[in-house]
Design a protein around this motif. Structure first.
Motif, PDB file in Angstrom:
ATOM      1  N   LYS A 208      57.272  49.073  54.657  1.00 43.40           N
ATOM      2  CA  LYS A 208      56.715  47.849  55.244  1.00 43.40           C
ATOM      3  C   LYS A 208      55.348  47.609  54.613  1.00 43.40           C
ATOM      4  O   LYS A 208      54.477  48.476  54.653  1.00 43.40           O
ATOM      5  CB  LYS A 208      56.592  47.996  56.751  1.00 43.40           C
ATOM      6  N   THR A 209      55.173  46.422  54.048  1.00 42.33           N
ATOM      7  CA  THR A 209      53.997  46.154  53.227  1.00 42.33           C
ATOM      8  C   THR A 209      53.226  44.948  53.749  1.00 42.33           C
ATOM      9  O   THR A 209      53.801  43.878  53.970  1.00 42.33           O
ATOM     10  CB  THR A 209      54.424  45.880  51.773  1.00 42.33           C
ATOM     11  N   LEU A 210      51.925  45.134  53.924  1.00 45.37           N
ATOM     12  CA  LEU A 210      51.052  44.036  54.326  1.00 45.37           C
ATOM     13  C   LEU A 210      50.029  43.809  53.220  1.00 45.37           C
ATOM     14  O   LEU A 210      49.371  44.744  52.764  1.00 45.37           O
ATOM     15  CB  LEU A 210      50.339  44.367  55.637  1.00 45.37           C
ATOM     16  N   ILE A 211      49.916  42.564  52.780  1.00 48.36           N
ATOM     17  CA  ILE A 211      48.945  42.208  51.744  1.00 48.36           C
ATOM     18  C   ILE A 211      47.911  41.307  52.403  1.00 48.36           C
ATOM     19  O   ILE A 211      48.248  40.258  52.957  1.00 48.36           O
ATOM     20  CB  ILE A 211      49.628  41.470  50.569  1.00 48.36           C
ATOM     21  N   LEU A 212      46.666  41.735  52.390  1.00 45.52           N
ATOM     22  CA  LEU A 212      45.647  41.010  53.147  1.00 45.52           C
ATOM     23  C   LEU A 212      44.350  40.875  52.365  1.00 45.52           C
ATOM     24  O   LEU A 212      44.090  41.600  51.406  1.00 45.52           O
ATOM     25  CB  LEU A 212      45.395  41.688  54.494  1.00 45.52           C
ATOM     26  N   GLU A 213      43.523  39.936  52.805  1.00 47.67           N
ATOM     27  CA  GLU A 213      42.184  39.746  52.255  1.00 47.67           C
ATOM     28  C   GLU A 213      41.250  39.448  53.409  1.00 47.67           C
ATOM     29  O   GLU A 213      41.541  38.583  54.247  1.00 47.67           O
ATOM     30  CB  GLU A 213      42.172  38.597  51.253  1.00 47.67           C
ATOM     31  N   LEU A 214      40.148  40.160  53.491  1.00 50.02           N
ATOM     32  CA  LEU A 214      39.190  39.949  54.576  1.00 50.02           C
ATOM     33  C   LEU A 214      38.370  38.693  54.306  1.00 50.02           C
ATOM     34  O   LEU A 214      37.747  38.554  53.254  1.00 50.02           O
ATOM     35  CB  LEU A 214      38.256  41.151  54.718  1.00 50.02           C
ATOM     36  N   MET A 215      38.384  37.791  55.265  1.00 46.55           N
ATOM     37  CA  MET A 215      37.564  36.592  55.189  1.00 46.55           C
ATOM     38  C   MET A 215      36.376  36.769  56.135  1.00 46.55           C
ATOM     39  O   MET A 215      36.202  37.827  56.739  1.00 46.55           O
ATOM     40  CB  MET A 215      38.393  35.356  55.561  1.00 46.55           C
ATOM     41  N   LYS A 216      35.556  35.737  56.294  1.00 47.61           N
ATOM     42  CA  LYS A 216      34.354  35.872  57.103  1.00 47.61           C
ATOM     43  C   LYS A 216      34.668  36.192  58.556  1.00 47.61           C
ATOM     44  O   LYS A 216      34.082  37.111  59.141  1.00 47.61           O
ATOM     45  CB  LYS A 216      33.540  34.580  57.020  1.00 47.61           C
ATOM     46  N   ASP A 217      35.606  35.447  59.135  1.00 45.16           N
ATOM     47  CA  ASP A 217      35.897  35.629  60.563  1.00 45.16           C
ATOM     48  C   ASP A 217      37.354  35.949  60.849  1.00 45.16           C
ATOM     49  O   ASP A 217      37.791  35.882  61.993  1.00 45.16           O
ATOM     50  CB  ASP A 217      35.496  34.360  61.343  1.00 45.16           C
ATOM     51  N   SER A 218      38.123  36.260  59.815  1.00 44.39           N
ATOM     52  CA  SER A 218      39.544  36.510  60.038  1.00 44.39           C
ATOM     53  C   SER A 218      40.114  37.355  58.903  1.00 44.39           C
ATOM     54  O   SER A 218      39.416  37.730  57.968  1.00 44.39           O
ATOM     55  CB  SER A 218      40.309  35.183  60.132  1.00 44.39           C
ATOM     56  N   VAL A 219      41.401  37.613  59.000  1.00 42.66           N
ATOM     57  CA  VAL A 219      42.124  38.333  57.955  1.00 42.66           C
ATOM     58  C   VAL A 219      43.183  37.392  57.398  1.00 42.66           C
ATOM     59  O   VAL A 219      44.035  36.893  58.139  1.00 42.66           O
ATOM     60  CB  VAL A 219      42.788  39.611  58.505  1.00 42.66           C
ATOM     61  N   MET A 220      43.125  37.097  56.103  1.00 40.76           N
ATOM     62  CA  MET A 220      44.119  36.234  55.463  1.00 40.76           C
ATOM     63  C   MET A 220      45.221  37.099  54.868  1.00 40.76           C
ATOM     64  O   MET A 220      44.935  38.132  54.253  1.00 40.76           O
ATOM     65  CB  MET A 220      43.472  35.388  54.374  1.00 40.76           C
ATOM     66  N   THR A 221      46.449  36.673  55.035  1.00 40.44           N
ATOM     67  CA  THR A 221      47.572  37.457  54.511  1.00 40.44           C
ATOM     68  C   THR A 221      48.292  36.706  53.399  1.00 40.44           C
ATOM     69  O   THR A 221      48.237  35.478  53.303  1.00 40.44           O
ATOM     70  CB  THR A 221      48.587  37.794  55.616  1.00 40.44           C
ATOM     71  N   TYR A 222      48.978  37.472  52.543  1.00 38.37           N
ATOM     72  CA  TYR A 222      49.797  36.941  51.456  1.00 38.37           C
ATOM     73  C   TYR A 222      51.254  37.262  51.792  1.00 38.37           C
ATOM     74  O   TYR A 222      51.635  38.430  51.851  1.00 38.37           O
ATOM     75  CB  TYR A 222      49.409  37.600  50.132  1.00 38.37           C
ATOM     76  N   ASP A 223      52.057  36.229  52.011  1.00 34.27           N
ATOM     77  CA  ASP A 223      53.437  36.462  52.429  1.00 34.27           C
ATOM     78  C   ASP A 223      54.383  36.510  51.227  1.00 34.27           C
ATOM     79  O   ASP A 223      53.951  36.560  50.075  1.00 34.27           O
ATOM     80  CB  ASP A 223      53.883  35.412  53.448  1.00 34.27           C
ATOM     81  N   LYS A 224      55.675  36.452  51.518  1.00 32.21           N
ATOM     82  CA  LYS A 224      56.685  36.576  50.459  1.00 32.21           C
ATOM     83  C   LYS A 224      56.668  35.400  49.484  1.00 32.21           C
ATOM     84  O   LYS A 224      57.184  35.512  48.370  1.00 32.21           O
ATOM     85  CB  LYS A 224      58.083  36.688  51.089  1.00 32.21           C
ATOM     86  N   LYS A 225      56.081  34.280  49.877  1.00 38.94           N
ATOM     87  CA  LYS A 225      56.058  33.100  49.019  1.00 38.94           C
ATOM     88  C   LYS A 225      54.860  33.074  48.080  1.00 38.94           C
ATOM     89  O   LYS A 225      54.686  32.123  47.329  1.00 38.94           O
ATOM     90  CB  LYS A 225      56.075  31.832  49.878  1.00 38.94           C
ATOM     91  N   THR A 226      54.026  34.097  48.130  1.00 39.72           N
ATOM     92  CA  THR A 226      52.892  34.186  47.213  1.00 39.72           C
ATOM     93  C   THR A 226      53.261  35.068  46.028  1.00 39.72           C
ATOM     94  O   THR A 226      54.232  35.836  46.090  1.00 39.72           O
ATOM     95  CB  THR A 226      51.665  34.783  47.914  1.00 39.72           C
ATOM     96  N   LEU A 227      52.475  34.974  44.954  1.00 43.82           N
ATOM     97  CA  LEU A 227      52.725  35.837  43.799  1.00 43.82           C
ATOM     98  C   LEU A 227      52.596  37.299  44.190  1.00 43.82           C
ATOM     99  O   LEU A 227      53.431  38.127  43.807  1.00 43.82           O
ATOM    100  CB  LEU A 227      51.759  35.506  42.665  1.00 43.82           C
ATOM    101  N   ALA A 228      51.554  37.627  44.959  1.00 46.04           N
ATOM    102  CA  ALA A 228      51.367  39.022  45.392  1.00 46.04           C
ATOM    103  C   ALA A 228      52.591  39.512  46.155  1.00 46.04           C
ATOM    104  O   ALA A 228      53.076  40.634  45.937  1.00 46.04           O
ATOM    105  CB  ALA A 228      50.112  39.134  46.261  1.00 46.04           C
ATOM    106  N   GLY A 229      53.100  38.661  47.049  1.00 47.98           N
ATOM    107  CA  GLY A 229      54.281  39.040  47.825  1.00 47.98           C
ATOM    108  C   GLY A 229      55.509  39.200  46.962  1.00 47.98           C
ATOM    109  O   GLY A 229      56.320  40.115  47.165  1.00 47.98           O
ATOM    110  N   ASP A 230      55.662  38.336  45.973  1.00 50.82           N
ATOM    111  CA  ASP A 230      56.827  38.430  45.087  1.00 50.82           C
ATOM    112  C   ASP A 230      56.783  39.705  44.255  1.00 50.82           C
ATOM    113  O   ASP A 230      57.809  40.363  44.077  1.00 50.82           O
ATOM    114  CB  ASP A 230      56.899  37.208  44.178  1.00 50.82           C
ATOM    115  N   ILE A 231      55.598  40.056  43.748  1.00 51.10           N
ATOM    116  CA  ILE A 231      55.485  41.298  42.979  1.00 51.10           C
ATOM    117  C   ILE A 231      55.906  42.482  43.837  1.00 51.10           C
ATOM    118  O   ILE A 231      56.697  43.338  43.413  1.00 51.10           O
ATOM    119  CB  ILE A 231      54.051  41.504  42.462  1.00 51.10           C
ATOM    120  N   ALA A 232      55.374  42.537  45.063  1.00 49.32           N
ATOM    121  CA  ALA A 232      55.704  43.655  45.961  1.00 49.32           C
ATOM    122  C   ALA A 232      57.199  43.714  46.247  1.00 49.32           C
ATOM    123  O   ALA A 232      57.813  44.790  46.242  1.00 49.32           O
ATOM    124  CB  ALA A 232      54.911  43.535  47.260  1.00 49.32           C
TER     125      ALA A 232
END
Length: 334
Positions: A208-232
């Motif tokens: 189970k894989t979570l791809i995330l990026e910390l923003m100022k006030d939240s956590v942004m995620t990269y899902d299966k429709k992103t390049l990062a998600g597709d690579i994973a």
């Protein structure tokens, strides 16, 4: 009888080679006469066809992916400005010497007037670059006989971003600059890596894989429709789909086995410190990825509009998802 059969086979092979050679010669002649047609986009995402009658000779490359992809194709002498690289150490070591020889190198985007003074014949950039607030729309440049190329993966559309987009971008650069063989070699290396990993992981349970990026006030995620998600997904991860923005409570609830911790340009230098702070958060200690120390820094240039550096993104994710596989190391397939 055997000699006759051998002669026929030899003759047929000779004929096929001759036909292939003739086809190649005709294709080169056609390109010389009519140019290369590339399907691309304007800054709004509208599909357009671009004709390159001759390879561009004065190119402005915007963002690291464009700079490194052209350097990888041996086109340093065509680049008049490289914009969007935070500092030289971000550039892959094998390209740094050539990068240092580019006349203009800076992180900040050039304004319209500065770009015009460079007299470029091609600008390669993300869709967001071509707006009135940044460097003017693609139409502005085309009216001044400056070609533009927009990376498909930078378009703000609902269409999934995939590794195939990066392959097509690299191949397009090969066609535009008549470097098709070099471009195909780059793409082929990535394809072989993924094929090898798929063979090695047949029958394995997908982490189970979570791809995330910390923003100022939240956590942004990269899902299966992103390049990062597709690579994973391509290399054996099961990417967790969530809302675009989540809180730490949802990370705990999803309990991923592996986390890829994306950092953008402004945080490349402080990536290790940011990761350390994340790993020390007391309320995350029950999360499998944190408890087992399977959280990996993923520089944005490897997983977003990554061009030639997509290969490093593949290797990074293989290392995180399958640490026991020697094939996860960069260059292990060569």
């Amino acid at each position: 009888m055997n000699k006759q059969r051998g002669f026929i086979i030899f003759f047929l092979l000779f004929l096929l080679i001759s036909i292939k050679s003739t086809d190649l010669q005709q294709e080169k002649k056609r390109i010389a006469e009519t140019g290369v047609i590339v399907e691309n986009y304007d800054g709004t995402g509208r599909a357009v066809s671009k004709c390159f009658r001759t390879p561009p000779g004065r190119v402005v490359t915007v963002w690291q992916n464009s700079v490194e992809t052209l350097l990888a194709l041996g086109l340093r002498d065509k680049i008049v400005a490289a914009v969007g690289v935070p500092y030289p150490e971000c550039i892959k070591e094998e390209y740094r010497k050539e990068y240092s020889e580019i006349p203009i190198k800076q992180f900040q985007l050039l304004d319209t007037e500065s770009l015009l003074m460079l007299s470029p014949d091609l600008i390669v950039a993300w869709a967001s670059t071509f707006s009135y607030k940044v460097t003017k729309p693609t139409e502005f440049w085309e009216q001044r006989e400056v070609q533009t190329y927009v990376m498909c993966s930078s378009l703000k559309t609902s269409k999934a971003k995939t590794i195939q987009d990066e392959y097509e971008y690299i191949r397009d650069m090969g066609r535009i600059f008549r470097k098709e063989e070099q471009a195909e070699a780059i793409v082929g290396k990535m394809e072989r890596k993924i094929s090898m990993i798929k063979q090695q992981t047949v029958g394995r349970e997908k982490p189970k894989t979570l791809i995330l990026e910390l923003m100022k006030d939240s956590v942004m995620t990269y899902d299966k429709k992103t390049l990062a998600g597709d690579i994973a997904q391509q290399v054996g991860g099961e990417v967790i789909d969530t809302e675009k923005s989540i809180g730490y409570e949802q990370i705990i609830q999803e309990n991923p086995d592996v986390i890829f911790f994306v950092v953008s340009e402004s945080n490349y230098a402080s990536a290790d410190n940011l990761l350390d702070e994340f790993m020390k958060k007391q309320y995350l200690q029950s999360v499998n990825a944190v408890r087992n120390r399977r959280v990996y820094v993923a520089p944005l240039f490897m997983v977003y509009g990554s061009g030639v550096r997509t290969y490093e993104g593949i290797c990074l994710m293989v290392k995180g998802l399958h640490p026991d596989l020697q094939e996860g190391r960069e260059g292990a397939d060569e």
